[in-house]
Scaffold this active site. Structure first.
Site, PDB file in Angstrom:
ATOM      1  N   PHE A 152       4.590   8.176   6.449  1.00 42.56           N
ATOM      2  CA  PHE A 152       3.404   7.655   5.764  1.00 42.56           C
ATOM      3  C   PHE A 152       3.666   7.676   4.264  1.00 42.56           C
ATOM      4  CE2 PHE A 152       1.933   9.552   9.753  1.00 42.56           C
ATOM      5  CZ  PHE A 152       1.226   8.495  10.300  1.00 42.56           C
ATOM      6  N   LEU A 153       4.750   7.036   3.861  1.00 42.73           N
ATOM      7  CA  LEU A 153       5.180   7.057   2.459  1.00 42.73           C
ATOM      8  C   LEU A 153       4.759   5.775   1.755  1.00 42.73           C
ATOM      9  CD1 LEU A 153       8.845   8.359   2.962  1.00 42.73           C
ATOM     10  CD2 LEU A 153       6.748   9.693   2.642  1.00 42.73           C
ATOM     11  N   ALA A 255      -9.516  -5.412  -5.273  1.00 39.62           N
ATOM     12  CA  ALA A 255      -9.327  -6.841  -5.021  1.00 39.62           C
ATOM     13  C   ALA A 255      -8.074  -7.337  -5.715  1.00 39.62           C
ATOM     14  CB  ALA A 255     -10.549  -7.616  -5.508  1.00 39.62           C
ATOM     15  N   CYS A 263       5.755  -2.876   4.922  1.00 39.44           N
ATOM     16  CA  CYS A 263       5.036  -2.255   6.036  1.00 39.44           C
ATOM     17  C   CYS A 263       3.863  -3.081   6.558  1.00 39.44           C
ATOM     18  CB  CYS A 263       4.542  -0.861   5.626  1.00 39.44           C
ATOM     19  SG  CYS A 263       5.865   0.310   5.316  1.00 39.44           S
TER      20      CYS A 263
END
Length: 439
Positions: A152-153, A255, A263
């Site tokens: 989760f990098l 935004a 990913c």
């Protein structure tokens, strides 16, 4: 612990280096001879803040080594991580698992004592089952456990994310594997990082679900931004207003021109394909992918609208090309469809990125690459902020106006306050905010 990291891409190199920094003995293996030779010379193939320093320190300490020889490394390891690429397969969007399966077969041949083989690459649910089958078919005598440990990098903050994780997800039902992986991550217990042990398939799906949800948040706020522009509202205040609700949270509500990178695009596509294969389509994620692709090219029309819809004879200067700051990664960057769309509309393109221009040259043609933001702005009819690098947050607006042929700024990352830019005489457009009148 003795660890082998198969693959020296983004995940493998960062993970292997951080494990070495924890005190483990790590060998990073790759088939690319030139890459390994460069790493041995201290040349890092990717841009990630602080990674070069960490690699140098651990190589010097004798805890980190690089090799093209997988057999010796695997035979002497307690744990072998598979961290090879899983790009989108051409033609159908499924994850290409050929590198994972090739690594599994090669690992199997060289296993000696009990070893945990851990998939760190992002893989569809059920891949661990196939990895285990391949290993046992290739080497029936192997004493092995196969686990999942998704990463989760965030690129640009990968070292901090590794050392201060929100969670560590481990998928295995094997008690011996649990003990070895717990020992590998033991240094993080001091940081009170929660380790979540679960089933292997669950761990694999957690990774895809997390990326799909974050991609959905980005796409949601982008569509709200479009509505805000039409009705005269401010999307940044909307994001703050909903982000203060702790059920929603403020992160990933910025935004912009759409998500990119290594990913989110490929993982959401792979999740959609997996769901379709199991006859449980995920319509929300399908819509996220569609909206995101359309949005990237729509940003070119936003630039053209300033000039009445035509960019013939206009020079557009782009600041930032990588998909996010603090990386040289151009994969699926919004700048790629933006440039091609601007060129289709007749514009001449100049561009500058602090570290991504070498990679950009492989993706974008007929672009004049500049050495700095002010050279890029020289003679331009419009300046477009595409990536929110720190260097672009405090530009000398007076100097920019003097250098540009036409004082137009299109800020696709909402870096500046509209009133501030307009006060310098610019025509200023941002995303999801009212356009001020030039001063």
């Amino acid at each position: 612990m003795r660890i082998t990291m198969v693959g020296t891409g983004y995940v493998g190199l960062v993970s292997g280096t951080c494990f070495a920094d924890f005190g483990h003995q790590v060998t990073c293996v790759d088939k690319n001879v030139d890459k390994i030779a460069a790493l041995d010379r201290g040349v890092i193939p990717i841009y990630e803040p602080d990674l070069d320093r960490l690699v140098e320190a651990n190589v010097r300490a004798g805890r980190l080594a690089f090799s093209t020889e997988l057999p010796e490394a695997v035979a002497n390891s307690d744990a072998v991580f598979i961290a090879v690429g899983t790009p989108s397969r051409r033609g159908d969007g499924h994850a290409d698992l050929s590198y994972v399966y090739a690594a599994a077969r090669e690992i199997a041949v060289n296993l000696k004592d009990f070893t945990v083989v851990i998939t760190k690459s992002t893989v569809p649910v059920g891949t661990g089952d196939e990895v285990e089958r391949l290993i046992r078919d290739t080497n029936p005598q192997a004493d092995v456990a196969v686990a999942s440990n998704p990463e989760f990098l965030r690129e640009g903050a990968a070292i901090r994310d590794f050392k201060h994780p929100d969670r560590i997800v481990v998928g295995t039902d094997d008690e011996r594997a649990r003990k070895i992986i717990a020992e590998i991550y033991r240094p993080l217990y001091l940081n009170q990082a929660p380790v979540m042990f679960t089933g292997r398939r669950t761990a694999e799906l957690i990774k895809y679900a997390a990326n799909a949800f974050l991609a959905t948040k980005i796409t949601f706020i982008n569509e709200i931004a479009d509505l805000a522009e039409k009705v005269g509202a401010d999307v940044q205040e909307i994001a703050r207003g909903i982000g203060l609700d702790n059920r929603i949270g403020a992160k990933f509500l910025h935004a912009g021109p759409g998500f990119g990178g290594s990913c989110f695009p490929k993982d959401t596509r792979a999740l959609v394909k997996t769901a379709q294969d199991h006859e449980t389509p995920i319509r929300i994620v399908e819509a996220v992918l569609s909206v995101n692709e359309i949005r990237k090219r729509a940003m070119a029309r936003k630039v053209a609208a300033v000039f009445g819809g035509s960019l013939r004879g206009k020079t557009v200067a782009l600041l930032g090309l990588t998909f996010k700051p603090n990386t040289d990664d151009m994969r699926e960057s919004p700048s790629i469809p933006l440039v091609t769309a601007l060129q289709d509309l007749g514009a001449t393109i100049k561009a500058y990125d602090p570290v991504g221009m070498e990679q950009a040259r492989n993706e974008l043609t007929d672009v004049t690459y500049c050495s700095g933001p002010y050279e890029c702005a020289e003679g331009a009819d419009a300046l477009v902020i595409v990536t929110e690098w720190e260097q672009f947050r405090a530009l000398d607006l007076g100097r920019l106006k003097q250098q540009m042929a036409c004082p137009v700024m299109v800020d696709l990352r909402n870096v500046y306050r509209p009133s501030e830019v307009a006060a310098h005489g610019f025509k200023y457009e941002s995303v999801g905010r009212p356009s001020p009148s030039p001063g």
